[in-house]
Motif scaffolding. Structure first.
Motif, PDB file in Angstrom:
ATOM      1  N   GLN A   1       0.972  -1.044  -0.029  1.00 43.48           N
ATOM      2  CA  GLN A   1      -0.027  -0.192   0.015  1.00 43.48           C
ATOM      3  C   GLN A   1       0.778   1.321  -0.011  1.00 43.48           C
ATOM      4  OE1 GLN A   1      -2.400   0.243   3.278  1.00 43.48           O
ATOM      5  NE2 GLN A   1      -3.409   2.190   2.818  1.00 43.48           N
ATOM      6  N   ALA A   2       2.000   1.232   0.778  1.00 43.52           N
ATOM      7  CA  ALA A   2       2.837   2.559   0.829  1.00 43.52           C
ATOM      8  C   ALA A   2       3.413   2.587  -0.575  1.00 43.52           C
ATOM      9  CB  ALA A   2       3.913   2.108   1.958  1.00 43.52           C
ATOM     10  N   VAL A   3       3.839   1.657  -1.144  1.00 41.84           N
ATOM     11  CA  VAL A   3       4.582   1.796  -2.290  1.00 41.84           C
ATOM     12  C   VAL A   3       3.516   2.291  -3.486  1.00 41.84           C
ATOM     13  CG1 VAL A   3       5.278   0.480  -4.552  1.00 41.84           C
ATOM     14  CG2 VAL A   3       6.301   0.195  -2.140  1.00 41.84           C
ATOM     15  N   GLY A   4       2.205   1.910  -3.483  1.00 41.10           N
ATOM     16  CA  GLY A   4       1.103   2.364  -4.194  1.00 41.10           C
ATOM     17  C   GLY A   4       1.057   3.844  -3.912  1.00 41.10           C
ATOM     18  N   LEU A   5       1.212   4.531  -2.568  1.00 44.06           N
ATOM     19  CA  LEU A   5       0.839   5.735  -2.330  1.00 44.06           C
ATOM     20  C   LEU A   5       2.188   6.542  -2.741  1.00 44.06           C
ATOM     21  CD1 LEU A   5      -0.695   5.265   1.179  1.00 44.06           C
ATOM     22  CD2 LEU A   5      -1.659   6.330  -0.975  1.00 44.06           C
ATOM     23  N   GLU A   6       3.278   5.882  -2.705  1.00 49.39           N
ATOM     24  CA  GLU A   6       4.623   6.728  -3.034  1.00 49.39           C
ATOM     25  C   GLU A   6       5.555   5.936  -3.752  1.00 49.39           C
ATOM     26  OE1 GLU A   6       5.247   9.670  -1.968  1.00 49.39           O
ATOM     27  OE2 GLU A   6       3.701   9.906  -0.547  1.00 49.39           O
ATOM     28  N   PRO A   7       4.916   5.744  -5.134  1.00 52.85           N
ATOM     29  CA  PRO A   7       5.851   4.667  -5.958  1.00 52.85           C
ATOM     30  C   PRO A   7       7.226   5.298  -6.271  1.00 52.85           C
ATOM     31  CG  PRO A   7       3.987   5.966  -7.304  1.00 52.85           C
ATOM     32  CD  PRO A   7       3.964   6.295  -5.705  1.00 52.85           C
ATOM     33  N   ALA A   8       7.483   6.497  -6.435  1.00 52.88           N
ATOM     34  CA  ALA A   8       8.928   6.679  -6.534  1.00 52.88           C
ATOM     35  C   ALA A   8       9.649   6.872  -5.235  1.00 52.88           C
ATOM     36  CB  ALA A   8       8.647   8.355  -7.150  1.00 52.88           C
ATOM     37  N   ASP A   9       9.316   6.482  -4.104  1.00 51.36           N
ATOM     38  CA  ASP A   9      10.197   6.607  -3.086  1.00 51.36           C
ATOM     39  C   ASP A   9      10.988   5.273  -2.914  1.00 51.36           C
ATOM     40  OD1 ASP A   9      10.988   6.217  -0.198  1.00 51.36           O
ATOM     41  OD2 ASP A   9      10.005   8.192  -0.017  1.00 51.36           O
ATOM     42  N   ALA A  10      12.286   5.639  -3.022  1.00 53.31           N
ATOM     43  CA  ALA A  10      13.302   4.704  -3.078  1.00 53.31           C
ATOM     44  C   ALA A  10      13.557   3.543  -1.695  1.00 53.31           C
ATOM     45  CB  ALA A  10      14.668   4.983  -3.166  1.00 53.31           C
TER      46      ALA A  10
ATOM     47  N   ARG B   1      15.584  -3.799  -7.923  1.00 54.22           N
ATOM     48  CA  ARG B   1      16.286  -3.365  -9.199  1.00 54.22           C
ATOM     49  C   ARG B   1      15.526  -1.932  -9.491  1.00 54.22           C
ATOM     50  NH1 ARG B   1      15.570  -8.697 -11.415  1.00 54.22           N
ATOM     51  NH2 ARG B   1      17.534  -9.742 -11.547  1.00 54.22           N
ATOM     52  N   ARG B   2      14.196  -2.043  -9.096  1.00 54.40           N
ATOM     53  CA  ARG B   2      13.549  -0.612  -9.072  1.00 54.40           C
ATOM     54  C   ARG B   2      13.999   0.409  -8.257  1.00 54.40           C
ATOM     55  NH1 ARG B   2       8.798   1.993  -8.552  1.00 54.40           N
ATOM     56  NH2 ARG B   2       8.062   0.790  -6.344  1.00 54.40           N
ATOM     57  N   VAL B   3      14.673  -0.062  -7.143  1.00 59.44           N
ATOM     58  CA  VAL B   3      15.309   1.130  -6.410  1.00 59.44           C
ATOM     59  C   VAL B   3      16.297   1.779  -7.052  1.00 59.44           C
ATOM     60  CG1 VAL B   3      16.593   1.383  -4.318  1.00 59.44           C
ATOM     61  CG2 VAL B   3      14.661  -0.086  -4.124  1.00 59.44           C
ATOM     62  N   LEU B   4      17.145   0.962  -7.655  1.00 55.87           N
ATOM     63  CA  LEU B   4      18.279   1.748  -8.644  1.00 55.87           C
ATOM     64  C   LEU B   4      17.847   2.562  -9.623  1.00 55.87           C
ATOM     65  CD1 LEU B   4      20.383  -1.683  -8.995  1.00 55.87           C
ATOM     66  CD2 LEU B   4      20.534   0.091  -7.119  1.00 55.87           C
ATOM     67  N   GLU B   5      16.465   2.323  -9.999  1.00 54.37           N
ATOM     68  CA  GLU B   5      16.255   3.416 -10.846  1.00 54.37           C
ATOM     69  C   GLU B   5      15.544   4.700 -10.466  1.00 54.37           C
ATOM     70  OE1 GLU B   5      13.505   0.900 -13.260  1.00 54.37           O
ATOM     71  OE2 GLU B   5      14.823  -0.570 -13.846  1.00 54.37           O
ATOM     72  N   LEU B   6      15.285   4.734  -9.331  1.00 57.54           N
ATOM     73  CA  LEU B   6      14.474   5.943  -8.678  1.00 57.54           C
ATOM     74  C   LEU B   6      15.430   6.972  -8.394  1.00 57.54           C
ATOM     75  CD1 LEU B   6      12.146   3.995  -6.406  1.00 57.54           C
ATOM     76  CD2 LEU B   6      11.628   4.957  -8.619  1.00 57.54           C
ATOM     77  N   GLU B   7      15.069   8.208  -8.607  1.00 57.04           N
ATOM     78  CA  GLU B   7      15.909   9.270  -8.542  1.00 57.04           C
ATOM     79  C   GLU B   7      16.385   9.489  -7.154  1.00 57.04           C
ATOM     80  OE1 GLU B   7      14.346  12.896 -10.155  1.00 57.04           O
ATOM     81  OE2 GLU B   7      14.272  12.013 -12.357  1.00 57.04           O
ATOM     82  N   ASP B   8      15.637   9.368  -6.151  1.00 56.04           N
ATOM     83  CA  ASP B   8      15.827   9.826  -4.731  1.00 56.04           C
ATOM     84  C   ASP B   8      16.789   8.742  -4.033  1.00 56.04           C
ATOM     85  OD1 ASP B   8      13.865   7.921  -4.275  1.00 56.04           O
ATOM     86  OD2 ASP B   8      12.916   8.788  -2.469  1.00 56.04           O
ATOM     87  N   ALA B   9      17.056   7.598  -4.661  1.00 59.23           N
ATOM     88  CA  ALA B   9      17.875   6.764  -3.794  1.00 59.23           C
ATOM     89  C   ALA B   9      19.353   7.339  -3.818  1.00 59.23           C
ATOM     90  CB  ALA B   9      17.836   5.270  -4.750  1.00 59.23           C
ATOM     91  N   ASP B  10      19.864   7.421  -2.603  1.00 61.51           N
ATOM     92  CA  ASP B  10      21.245   7.941  -2.388  1.00 61.51           C
ATOM     93  C   ASP B  10      22.388   6.814  -2.594  1.00 61.51           C
ATOM     94  OD1 ASP B  10      21.436   6.225  -0.123  1.00 61.51           O
ATOM     95  OD2 ASP B  10      20.690   7.989   1.177  1.00 61.51           O
ATOM     96  N   ASP B  11      23.488   7.198  -2.600  1.00 57.82           N
ATOM     97  CA  ASP B  11      24.539   6.052  -2.795  1.00 57.82           C
ATOM     98  C   ASP B  11      24.754   4.959  -2.164  1.00 57.82           C
ATOM     99  OD1 ASP B  11      25.282   7.619  -4.983  1.00 57.82           O
ATOM    100  OD2 ASP B  11      27.079   8.809  -3.997  1.00 57.82           O
TER     101      ASP B  11
END
Length: 632
Positions: free
Chosen positions: A563-572, A596-606
């Motif tokens: 549910q959380a990912v559905g609400l915030e799909p771009a949150d790494a 793998r999807r985490v690696l594609e998201l902009e807000d994922a830090d190093d």
């Protein structure tokens, strides 16, 4: 747990600016007109220049166009404006002029915007565009603003008497025309223009502008009556400021004082206005001499016809801004839509700044929007136009500090705030922001000192508990981050006592207890209470799901994290949590997909990317729970 926005950010500060008279700012006509413009803005940079005969020239034009497109997609408004200006000057395409106009206006290049506006209006001739949006009216509004800037009120009024295509344009044109007519010396006609604003258009700012017209003319009785009406309309805080200054001018400090005390208790922009007013009338103690001099130099809401004209543009810019930031976070396109919808408010703010350079609220708004667009140099330039005598100076300096931090210069951000505190004393907002800036640099001892200074300053000013909890919460959260759990817990508990139904506190404190295995029954109840209050908050849903995961209740964690990912799909971070939960229940393929999807998201830090890559390689050294499960 998803790290919710526990610290003061540009957006939370902006949201907090709504003051004690704040109501619903958007009428249906205003909202509909603004949203209609969004589709046109997205198309603004989507049509290429017309082909030209000379091949070399064509390549040069196309190169400029590509630069403009790239800058526009990145919302680098100043760079896009320069590129599209080059395209327009090299071609005769109508769309080129339209695009160049829009970006020149948004970037603040009003001379170029005026040039393009004249081209657009000349091409239209007697054939107005079949376009019901405010964007179609912006060229005429720009030409009227340019005339007003030159002191040609009659030309401005004549332009504004022409047909406007949108309801929003018609309502704004009435306000501006009234100011222009007043500038030419005709108060009665200016009042008639306001009274005759077209039916079915947004009329919410008429009382405020009528009050200021009467105030400029010296009719205190009529001005007071109109201000009283304006207190129940949009931009009510500005009406309150105008009314209080009217009382000051009339020698009625006893009537001004309650207004200023109400403003002082605001948790956002208006606290400084209240403090400055109380200082001017001698109704507050402990005021620094520098602050008192600045308070006495504070300008009125509008000092002349140009100021009133600019106030109309500024007012619509703020209303559009309020609409833009209200776009919901649940939509994955929300951030993009917010950025698109800020282009018109930015253009209107820039017109206001051009007509009357003393419009500090327009400078501040431009600074905020440039900050949202990640253009810190433009943000700093606009914010530095706000003088210390302004009631917006506190937040303008915060914007400068934010922009310096965005540019990666944390030392400069801290220095801006330190110098401000040295000049005026520990303003609670400045001290709180300095605390947060230092904590981001992990300078926790110094950060803790300034948090204490912020709390002392806020309490000495009588900041009510409805706003004071933010100070204790911020210090508590940073103390937890620094590893000072007992001290942090005490601050968080104090914040909760002040605001027992605040989801931010319930979520953060509840999860902090879960992490430490303390007061688990109460901790889960806190997070569940936060979720009941704010059920669409993906960060809180993530906290509850991740708390179940930490307790080994993986089957309960998975649906919550989904549910959380559905609400915030771009949150790494949330996506990573879901991947871990899938792995824990044996859904290894799904887990790898989420990682793998985490690696594609902009807000994922190093650090997060490194952790996820390790898990994808079967290395769970940083994830002991998964390591234990993998060994079974």
């Amino acid at each position: 747990m998803q790290q919710q926005d526990i610290f003061a950010s540009r957006e939370t500060i902006i949201v907090a600016r709504t003051g004690p008279w704040h109501g619903s700012l958007m009428t249906a006509p205003f909202r509909a007109a603004l949203l209609t413009a969004l589709a046109l803005l997205t198309a603004c940079a989507s049509t290429g220049p017309q082909p030209v005969d000379d091949e070399a020239r064509s390549e040069s034009v196309f190169g400029a166009y590509l630069r403009g497109r790239y800058a526009a997609q990145a919302f680098d408004i100043p760079r896009a404006g320069r590129a599209f200006e080059e395209v327009s000057r090299r071609t005769d395409a109508p769309q080129g002029a339209s695009t160049a106009f829009g970006y020149a206006l948004a970037s603040g290049d009003i001379e170029e915007a005026e040039r393009q506006a004249r081209l657009i209006v000349a091409r239209r001739g007697d054939n107005p565009p079949d376009d019901p949006s405010i964007q179609s009216d912006l060229p005429a509004l720009t030409l009227a603003a340019a005339a007003m800037k030159r002191g040609d009120e009659e030309e401005a009024a004549a332009i504004l008497s022409g047909p406007m295509q949108s309801g929003l344009g018609r309502s704004l044109a009435s306000l501006l025309r009234s100011a222009a007519v007043y500038g030419s010396g005709n108060l009665s006609m200016a009042s008639e223009v306001l009274a005759q604003q077209p039916e079915g258009t947004f009329r919410g700012l008429i009382p405020l502008h009528a009050a200021l017209l009467y105030q400029l003319e010296g009719d205190a009785e009529s001005s007071e009556a109109a201000f009283q009406q304006a207190l129940n309309a949009p931009r009510a805080e500005i009406a309150a400021l105008g009314l209080a200054r009217l009382y000051e001018d009339e020698g009625r400090p006893e009537d001004a004082e309650p207004i200023y005390r109400t403003l002082l208790q605001d948790s956002g922009l208006y606290a400084r206005a209240g403090r400055m007013g109380l200082a001017r009338i001698g109704r507050i103690e402990g005021v620094d001499g520098t602050f008192l001099r600045r308070a006495r130099g504070a300008p009125p809401v509008a000092r002349d016809a140009k100021g009133l004209f600019a106030l109309g543009l500024e007012g619509y810019a703020w209303l559009g801004f309020d609409q833009a930031i209200s776009i919901g976070n649940g939509d994955p396109r929300a951030e993009q839509l917010r950025r698109i919808s800020l282009v018109i408010p930015l253009g209107l703010a820039n017109l206001a700044r051009h007509v009357d350079p003393s419009r500090d609220a327009a400078d501040y708004l431009a600074s905020i929007i440039f900050g949202v667009y990640d253009t810190p140099e433009a943000s700093i330039e606009a914010a530095r136009q706000v003088p210390p005598e302004s009631w917006l100076y506190t937040y303008a300096l915060l914007e400068v500090a934010d922009a310096e931090a965005d540019a990666g210069d944390m030392a400069a951000a801290a220095d801006v705030l330190r110098r401000a505190i040295q000049a005026e004393g520990p303003d609670p907002q400045w001290a709180l922001q300095l605390h947060l800036t230092l904590s981001e640099d992990e300078r926790y001892e110094e950060a803790d000192f300034y948090a204490g200074e912020a709390i002392k300053a806020a309490e000495s000013l009588g900041v009510p508990e409805g706003a004071l909890w933010r100070y204790y919460f911020s210090r508590g959260a940073v103390r937890v981050e620094a590893g000072w759990w007992p001290e942090g817990r005490d601050d968080l508990e104090k914040a909760l006592a002040m605001a027992p139904d605040e989801p931010l506190i319930l979520n953060y404190l509840g999860y902090s207890y879960v992490e430490r295995g303390e007061q688990l029954e109460r901790a889960f109840a806190m997070i569940e209470r936060a979720l009941a209050i704010d059920p669409q908050n993906g960060a809180i849903v993530d906290s509850l799901g991740w708390a179940h995961f930490q307790q080994g209740r993986y089957d309960e964690a998975v649906p919550l994290l989904e549910q959380a990912v559905g609400l915030e799909p771009a949150d790494a971070v949330i996506t990573d949590h879901l991947g871990d939960a899938y792995y824990a229940i044996g859904k290894r393929r799904e887990a790898r997909y989420e990682w793998r999807r985490v690696l594609e998201l902009e807000d994922a830090d190093d650090a997060l990317k490194a952790s996820v890559r390790a898990k994808l390689d079967g290395d769970f050294s940083d994830a002991p729970v998964l390591a234990e499960l993998a060994a079974r």
